[in-house]
Design a protein around this motif. Structure first.
Motif, mmCIF file in Angstrom:
data_model
loop_
_atom_site.group_PDB
_atom_site.id
_atom_site.type_symbol
_atom_site.label_atom_id
_atom_site.label_comp_id
_atom_site.label_asym_id
_atom_site.label_seq_id
_atom_site.Cartn_x
_atom_site.Cartn_y
_atom_site.Cartn_z
ATOM 1 N N PRO A 189 0.809 -1.228 0.000
ATOM 2 C CA PRO A 189 0.000 0.000 0.000
ATOM 3 C C PRO A 189 0.839 1.274 0.000
ATOM 4 C CG PRO A 189 -0.083 -1.034 2.153
ATOM 5 C CD PRO A 189 0.645 -1.977 1.236
ATOM 6 N N ARG A 190 2.131 1.190 0.290
ATOM 7 C CA ARG A 190 2.977 2.378 0.332
ATOM 8 C C ARG A 190 3.479 2.792 -1.048
ATOM 9 N NH1 ARG A 190 7.191 0.039 4.297
ATOM 10 N NH2 ARG A 190 6.574 -1.737 3.094
ATOM 11 N N ILE A 191 3.292 1.939 -2.048
ATOM 12 C CA ILE A 191 3.791 2.232 -3.386
ATOM 13 C C ILE A 191 2.647 2.767 -4.236
ATOM 14 C CG2 ILE A 191 4.830 1.261 -5.463
ATOM 15 C CD1 ILE A 191 6.113 -0.851 -3.665
ATOM 16 N N ALA A 192 2.881 3.922 -4.859
ATOM 17 C CA ALA A 192 1.848 4.535 -5.694
ATOM 18 C C ALA A 192 1.862 3.906 -7.082
ATOM 19 C CB ALA A 192 2.094 6.037 -5.813
ATOM 20 N N ASP A 193 0.710 3.771 -7.691
ATOM 21 C CA ASP A 193 0.605 3.182 -9.029
ATOM 22 C C ASP A 193 1.080 4.132 -10.109
ATOM 23 O OD1 ASP A 193 -2.479 1.507 -8.222
ATOM 24 O OD2 ASP A 193 -0.415 0.826 -8.039
ATOM 25 N N GLY A 194 0.873 5.441 -9.913
ATOM 26 C CA GLY A 194 1.194 6.420 -10.942
ATOM 27 C C GLY A 194 2.673 6.717 -11.084
ATOM 28 N N GLY A 195 3.485 6.289 -10.146
ATOM 29 C CA GLY A 195 4.907 6.540 -10.226
ATOM 30 C C GLY A 195 5.294 7.955 -9.801
ATOM 31 N N GLY A 196 4.336 8.770 -9.342
ATOM 32 C CA GLY A 196 4.631 10.131 -8.915
ATOM 33 C C GLY A 196 5.076 10.175 -7.470
ATOM 34 N N ILE A 197 5.262 11.363 -6.977
ATOM 35 C CA ILE A 197 5.675 11.544 -5.588
ATOM 36 C C ILE A 197 4.507 11.205 -4.680
ATOM 37 C CG2 ILE A 197 6.405 13.228 -3.872
ATOM 38 C CD1 ILE A 197 7.786 14.753 -6.100
ATOM 39 N N VAL A 198 4.744 10.320 -3.742
ATOM 40 C CA VAL A 198 3.720 9.964 -2.773
ATOM 41 C C VAL A 198 3.767 10.934 -1.612
ATOM 42 C CG1 VAL A 198 2.911 8.181 -1.191
ATOM 43 C CG2 VAL A 198 3.799 7.546 -3.426
ATOM 44 N N TYR A 199 4.973 11.195 -1.110
ATOM 45 C CA TYR A 199 5.123 12.099 0.018
ATOM 46 C C TYR A 199 6.532 12.658 0.002
ATOM 47 C CZ TYR A 199 5.253 13.947 4.708
ATOM 48 O OH TYR A 199 5.377 14.778 5.775
ATOM 49 N N SER A 200 6.660 13.941 0.187
ATOM 50 C CA SER A 200 7.968 14.559 0.226
ATOM 51 C C SER A 200 7.919 15.767 1.153
ATOM 52 C CB SER A 200 8.383 15.002 -1.175
ATOM 53 O OG SER A 200 9.589 15.717 -1.100
ATOM 54 N N THR A 201 8.958 15.934 1.952
ATOM 55 C CA THR A 201 9.013 17.081 2.854
ATOM 56 C C THR A 201 9.886 18.196 2.302
ATOM 57 O OG1 THR A 201 10.884 16.127 4.020
ATOM 58 C CG2 THR A 201 8.688 15.673 4.901
ATOM 59 N N GLY A 202 10.641 17.933 1.252
ATOM 60 C CA GLY A 202 11.607 18.896 0.776
ATOM 61 C C GLY A 202 11.108 19.867 -0.274
ATOM 62 N N VAL A 203 9.892 19.738 -0.749
ATOM 63 C CA VAL A 203 9.423 20.574 -1.850
ATOM 64 C C VAL A 203 8.995 21.944 -1.364
ATOM 65 C CG1 VAL A 203 7.728 20.789 -3.690
ATOM 66 C CG2 VAL A 203 8.766 18.592 -3.214
ATOM 67 N N GLY A 204 8.273 22.032 -0.282
ATOM 68 C CA GLY A 204 7.801 23.310 0.228
ATOM 69 C C GLY A 204 6.613 23.819 -0.563
ATOM 70 N N GLU A 205 6.521 25.124 -0.691
ATOM 71 C CA GLU A 205 5.387 25.740 -1.385
ATOM 72 C C GLU A 205 5.526 25.557 -2.889
ATOM 73 O OE1 GLU A 205 3.174 30.066 -1.607
ATOM 74 O OE2 GLU A 205 4.930 29.797 -0.354
ATOM 75 N N ARG A 206 4.389 25.334 -3.562
ATOM 76 C CA ARG A 206 4.391 25.114 -5.008
ATOM 77 C C ARG A 206 3.762 26.300 -5.725
ATOM 78 N NH1 ARG A 206 5.425 19.969 -6.660
ATOM 79 N NH2 ARG A 206 5.470 18.392 -5.056
ATOM 80 N N CYS A 207 4.249 26.559 -6.935
ATOM 81 C CA CYS A 207 3.695 27.600 -7.783
ATOM 82 C C CYS A 207 2.324 27.135 -8.276
ATOM 83 C CB CYS A 207 4.624 27.851 -8.968
ATOM 84 S SG CYS A 207 3.914 28.956 -10.192
ATOM 85 N N PRO A 208 1.291 27.964 -8.162
ATOM 86 C CA PRO A 208 -0.035 27.536 -8.602
ATOM 87 C C PRO A 208 -0.153 27.416 -10.119
ATOM 88 C CG PRO A 208 -0.097 29.798 -7.832
ATOM 89 C CD PRO A 208 1.270 29.273 -7.533
ATOM 90 N N ASN A 209 0.764 28.011 -10.875
ATOM 91 C CA ASN A 209 0.703 27.939 -12.337
ATOM 92 C C ASN A 209 1.310 26.657 -12.882
ATOM 93 O OD1 ASN A 209 -0.456 30.504 -12.385
ATOM 94 N ND2 ASN A 209 1.530 31.484 -12.439
ATOM 95 N N CYS A 210 2.578 26.371 -12.528
ATOM 96 C CA CYS A 210 3.268 25.215 -13.101
ATOM 97 C C CYS A 210 3.359 24.035 -12.136
ATOM 98 C CB CYS A 210 4.663 25.609 -13.564
ATOM 99 S SG CYS A 210 5.764 26.125 -12.237
ATOM 100 N N LEU A 211 2.938 24.204 -10.898
ATOM 101 C CA LEU A 211 2.930 23.182 -9.852
ATOM 102 C C LEU A 211 4.318 22.652 -9.508
ATOM 103 C CD1 LEU A 211 -0.279 21.199 -10.799
ATOM 104 C CD2 LEU A 211 -0.019 23.005 -9.128
ATOM 105 N N ARG A 212 5.352 23.405 -9.797
ATOM 106 C CA ARG A 212 6.705 23.064 -9.365
ATOM 107 C C ARG A 212 6.987 23.801 -8.058
ATOM 108 N NH1 ARG A 212 10.694 22.323 -14.286
ATOM 109 N NH2 ARG A 212 9.230 21.502 -15.809
ATOM 110 N N ALA A 213 8.090 23.435 -7.410
ATOM 111 C CA ALA A 213 8.496 24.161 -6.214
ATOM 112 C C ALA A 213 8.734 25.619 -6.584
ATOM 113 C CB ALA A 213 9.763 23.553 -5.634
#
Length: 127
Positions: free
Chosen positions: A8-32
């Motif tokens: 259950p800890r592995i995501a099917d989509g291959g994306g980030i499941v949980y990360s503490t290092g990203v911080g706030e994301r840009c609402p336009n491009c959804l990057r840090a």
């Protein structure tokens, strides 16, 4: 023979499941915010009334106070340039974090005066 169960800890989509290092994301491009590639620039957090707020915080800094300038609404590179100029004006260190300028020490009066001189509508917030 049993079929193997999915972890259950592995995501099917291959994306980030949980990360503490990203911080706030840009609402336009959804990057840090630090890695934003938008043509518009990262939108700053502006207060709803258009006033730049200058406050003092000590939370999470072992009692050491910093002056926080928020509500500027500038792109990241312009915010960093303004932060450098304000730090020189106060003779203190600091930096830009989450779209806010943080300057070490209590310099609220000096910063409100300087921002008003530069054409911003600035006011002292908090006690």
């Amino acid at each position: 023979m049993k079929t193997p169960r999915k972890d259950p800890r592995i995501a099917d989509g291959g994306g980030i499941v949980y990360s503490t290092g990203v911080g706030e994301r840009c609402p336009n491009c959804l990057r840090a915010v630090a890695d934003c590639v938008c043509k518009k620039g990262t939108p700053g957090k502006t207060s709803s009334d258009g006033v730049v707020r200058v406050s003092r915080e000590t939370q999470g800094r072992k009692g050491k106070g910093v002056t926080v300038v928020s509500g500027l609404g500038l792109a990241a590179n312009e915010l960093a340039t303004l932060a450098t100029e304000l730090k020189k004006k106060c003779g203190s260190g600091g930096g830009v974090e989450n779209g806010r300028i943080e300057i070490q020490g209590d310099h609220r009066d000096r910063l409100v005066e300087e921002l008003t001189r530069r054409g911003w509508q600035a006011k002292r917030a908090g006690g």
